[in-house]
Design an enzyme around this catalytic site. Structure first.
Site, PDB file in Angstrom:
ATOM      1  N   ALA A 193       0.845  -1.208   0.000  1.00 45.61           N
ATOM      2  CA  ALA A 193       0.000   0.000   0.000  1.00 45.61           C
ATOM      3  C   ALA A 193       0.874   1.250   0.000  1.00 45.61           C
ATOM      4  CB  ALA A 193      -0.910  -0.012   1.218  1.00 45.61           C
TER       5      ALA A 193
ATOM      6  N   GLY B 194      -1.853   5.465   1.901  1.00 48.71           N
ATOM      7  CA  GLY B 194      -1.846   5.693   3.332  1.00 48.71           C
ATOM      8  C   GLY B 194      -3.130   5.289   4.005  1.00 48.71           C
TER       9      GLY B 194
ATOM     10  N   GLU C 269      -6.566  12.406  -1.678  1.00 52.02           N
ATOM     11  CA  GLU C 269      -6.797  11.422  -2.750  1.00 52.02           C
ATOM     12  C   GLU C 269      -8.207  11.586  -3.286  1.00 52.02           C
ATOM     13  OE1 GLU C 269      -5.727   7.548  -1.215  1.00 52.02           O
ATOM     14  OE2 GLU C 269      -3.614   8.071  -1.117  1.00 52.02           O
TER      15      GLU C 269
ATOM     16  N   ASP D 274      -8.124 -16.536  -1.445  1.00 51.58           N
ATOM     17  CA  ASP D 274      -8.223 -17.785  -0.677  1.00 51.58           C
ATOM     18  C   ASP D 274      -9.314 -17.730   0.398  1.00 51.58           C
ATOM     19  OD1 ASP D 274      -5.947 -18.580  -2.129  1.00 51.58           O
ATOM     20  OD2 ASP D 274      -4.637 -17.647  -0.652  1.00 51.58           O
TER      21      ASP D 274
ATOM     22  N   HIS E 186      -7.843   0.187 -10.113  1.00 52.64           N
ATOM     23  CA  HIS E 186      -7.101   1.424  -9.830  1.00 52.64           C
ATOM     24  C   HIS E 186      -6.785   2.073 -11.173  1.00 52.64           C
ATOM     25  CE1 HIS E 186      -4.209   4.268  -8.328  1.00 52.64           C
ATOM     26  NE2 HIS E 186      -4.471   3.899  -7.093  1.00 52.64           N
TER      27      HIS E 186
ATOM     28  N   ARG F  16     -12.627   6.733  -7.847  1.00 52.15           N
ATOM     29  CA  ARG F  16     -11.857   5.838  -8.717  1.00 52.15           C
ATOM     30  C   ARG F  16     -12.640   5.187  -9.846  1.00 52.15           C
ATOM     31  NH1 ARG F  16      -7.971   2.710  -4.670  1.00 52.15           N
ATOM     32  NH2 ARG F  16      -6.849   4.623  -4.233  1.00 52.15           N
TER      33      ARG F  16
ATOM     34  N   HIS G 259      -7.539  -3.849  -8.428  1.00 53.55           N
ATOM     35  CA  HIS G 259      -6.822  -3.318  -7.271  1.00 53.55           C
ATOM     36  C   HIS G 259      -7.414  -3.773  -5.941  1.00 53.55           C
ATOM     37  CE1 HIS G 259      -4.413  -0.444  -5.062  1.00 53.55           C
ATOM     38  NE2 HIS G 259      -5.477   0.160  -4.586  1.00 53.55           N
TER      39      HIS G 259
ATOM     40  N   ARG H 257     -15.022   1.590  -2.992  1.00 55.34           N
ATOM     41  CA  ARG H 257     -14.260   2.004  -1.808  1.00 55.34           C
ATOM     42  C   ARG H 257     -13.634   3.384  -2.006  1.00 55.34           C
ATOM     43  NH1 ARG H 257      -8.567   1.369  -0.375  1.00 55.34           N
ATOM     44  NH2 ARG H 257      -8.372   0.896  -2.577  1.00 55.34           N
TER      45      ARG H 257
ATOM     46  N   SER I 134      -9.063   1.469   3.358  1.00 54.65           N
ATOM     47  CA  SER I 134      -8.930   0.038   3.666  1.00 54.65           C
ATOM     48  C   SER I 134      -7.970  -0.245   4.816  1.00 54.65           C
ATOM     49  CB  SER I 134      -8.493  -0.719   2.424  1.00 54.65           C
ATOM     50  OG  SER I 134      -7.566   0.037   1.714  1.00 54.65           O
TER      51      SER I 134
HETATM   52  C1  SIN Z   1      -3.006   4.474  -3.797  1.00 55.69           C
HETATM   53  O1  SIN Z   1      -1.976   4.816  -3.240  1.00 55.69           O
HETATM   54  O2  SIN Z   1      -3.457   5.014  -4.800  1.00 55.69           O
HETATM   55  C2  SIN Z   1      -3.753   3.316  -3.224  1.00 55.69           C
HETATM   56  C3  SIN Z   1      -4.512   3.747  -2.060  1.00 55.69           C
HETATM   57  C4  SIN Z   1      -5.698   2.862  -1.900  1.00 55.69           C
HETATM   58  O3  SIN Z   1      -5.947   1.995  -2.722  1.00 55.69           O
HETATM   59  O4  SIN Z   1      -6.442   3.076  -0.941  1.00 55.69           O
END
Ligand code: SIN
Length: 530
Positions: free
Chosen positions: A44, A47, A116, A218, A239, A285, A346, A381, A386
């Site tokens: 990851a 953050g 983000e 799994d 992603h 996203r 992703h 999400r 996460s």
């Molecule tokens: C990213 O750094 O773009 C991933 C962060 C995420 O998927 O929550």
């Protein structure tokens, strides 16, 4: 047979956090199929989203999460996870996790909060662009020396042991797990009244993914076979920006790069996100990934480009050292050149259905982290929610699991029987089927779906499932074979969930039903093995 107070499967933020807490109450088996540090968490970059500043509020974070989730989030889960975040972050810091700080205008140090897509405020705690690795190493440092934790690396869980399968006349409960010890090839029997699934997601079910090789679904597959309810597997998050480079697979270019001002441009050097959403590059996203997909399909281009060259080179190198170095090794200087990117699978937003304490519908089985469907993510999400969910739900599951009464009867477990099975004779069958699943999922069950493509995928997966089952029963189990068996199960669950949702919502977009239909489909898709 080995007996434990707690069995934890998986060694990302959720599994490690649970194991550390549980070890204060009893003996813990921590099972991980490669090394302790092999997890999605370690990869990851972005953050942990958490309300940490006076300019932010829980209500704003809750609203952003609900908006991204497109009407399917469970508001009680969203509220609980978001409001409990700061306490869990404080615990991580106590355990030695560092988050970047910056000097504010009064000369004081404060958290350097990133931004983000979909977030209305800066609220992403990060450690440069390697936040997951930082968290993972701090937790592993505590785990490695803990006297109450038996770490079992290179052990792969095969199936849960349930009272139903053992023939007990009582509520079906999970009472242990069969685990393949890769070094010896022996399947061991582990007994516990509390088993915690923290095995992460299923990115490897797709040809292109930002996930590491371990992400083979799994946990969902095992829970499904044991009869637990599975929810919302149609919502696979793509992603928008995975590096497109012949020599480097699966390398994520963090959304934080767009958060710091990077723009997306097409092969003709034109920005295109403004035609898709007013938030442009920082739209949620699903919107950005679909816009890139549409741009690539329209122009026939193999990728689009991310451009952060307008930012000072020193800033780029210190804020994104890992991305800078990795791209440089591939011959690309991101301080001067645009980064070729494509969307890639992703994150699994659905999973094993749980309540607010991680309890699944199978007594004794808990699910936390990406493997679980708590209701936080809904149909999409919100970025960086996460790791937050993983650490908060580990705590909540721990609280519930330690209060839980033990199974009222003494249980005799049956040891694993290999019978007369032989070594797999043709490994090519495994690698061929593995590749076929990943290719068909990418081609037929990707960002844009249709009923026809989904039906095609379902038919092919039924045949593959039969082939894999034959292998499973006739040959000795290996990690590769077990992963393939899980992949085919999870791929089928994604397809079945997608086929049952006759609308477009969040991450599930189908040309046959392009609109959202709240009257019929504002509900979880729940699947159970009959
Ligand atoms: C990213 O750094 O773009 C991933 C962060 C995420 O998927 O929550």
């Amino acid at each position: 047979m080995k007996e434990f107070d707690f069995i934890v499967l998986g060694s990302g933020i959720a599994g490690l956090s649970f194991a550390l807490k549980a070890a204060e109450k009893g003996r813990v088996a921590l099972i991980t199929k490669r090394n302790l540090s092999d997890s999605n968490t370690a990869w990851a970059q972005g953050g942990v989203a958490c309300v940490m500043s006076d300019e932010d509020s829980f209500e704003l974070h809750i609203r952003d999460t609900l908006d991204a989730g497109a009407g399917l989030c469970h508001e009680d889960a969203v509220r609980k996870i978001i409001t409990e975040g700061p306490e869990r972050i404080a615990e991580l810091v106590q355990l030695g996790v560092h988050f970047d700080q910056r000097e504010n205008e009064n000369g004081q140090n404060e958290l350097d909060l990133g931004r983000e897509g979909g977030h209305s405020k800066r609220r992403i705690l990060h450690f440069r662009d390697t936040t997951g690795r930082e968290i993972e190493s701090a937790l592993i440092a505590q785990i490695a020396s803990h006297p109450s934790i038996d770490v079992m690396e290179n052990h792969m869980a095969v199936d849960f042991i349930t009272t139903g399968k053992l023939g007990y006349a009582m509520e079906n409960s999970c009472v242990g797990v069969y685990v393949l010890n890769e070094a010896t090839g022996v399947v061991e029997t582990l007994r516990s009244d509390v088993t915690v699934l923290a095995t992460g997601g299923c990115g490897k079910v797709y040809l292109y993914t930002t996930n590491p090789d371990i992400a083979t679904g799994d946990g969902v597959a095992m829970a499904w076979r044991a009869g637990a309810a599975i929810a919302n597997m149609e919502f696979i998050q793509f992603h928008p920006t995975c590096l497109y480079h012949p020599a480097i697979n699966s390398f994520l270019i963090s959304e934080a790069v767009r958060g710091e001002g990077a723009i997306l441009i097409n092969g003709r050097g034109r920005r295109f996100m403004e035609h898709h959403n007013p938030q442009k590059e920082l739209a949620p996203r699903d919107i950005v990934a679909r816009a890139i997909d549409a741009e690539m399909k329209r122009s026939g281009a193999k990728c689009v480009y991310l451009d952060i060259t307008h930012k000072p080179a020193d800033f780029i190198k210190s804020r994104f050292p890992s991305i800078y170095e990795t791209c440089l090794r591939a011959g690309l200087d991101i301080t001067r050149e645009q980064i070729p990117v494509v969307p890639a699978a992703h994150y699994q937003c659905g999973g094993v259905k749980t309540d607010l304490h991680g309890e699944t519908s199978l007594r004794g089985l808990y699910a936390i982290g990406e493997v679980a469907a708590t209701g936080l993510h809904g149909a999409n999400r919100l970025a960086s929610n996460s790791l937050l969910e993983g650490v908060v739900m580990a705590h909540n599951a721990f609280e519930k699991a330690t209060r839980r009464q033990r199974t009222p009867v003494s249980i005799d477990l049956t040891e694993w029987r290999s019978g007369s099975v032989q070594d797999v004779d043709e490994l090519v069958v495994i690698s061929h089927n593995w590749e076929e699943i990943r290719r068909l999922m990418w081609d037929y069950v990707g960002i844009v779906r249709t009923d026809k493509r989904l039906q095609r995928a379902a038919t092919r997966l039924r045949n593959l499932h039969a082939e894999v089952q034959e292998f499973y029963w006739n040959f000795k189990v290996t990690t590769d074979l077990l992963e393939l068996r899980n992949l085919v199960t999870v791929a089928s669950l994604v397809v079945d969930c997608a086929l049952s949702r006759k609308e477009s919502r969040g991450l599930h977009y189908t040309l046959d039903y392009p609109d959202r239909d709240d009257a019929r489909f504002q509900r979880d898709t729940v699947m159970r093995r009959i």
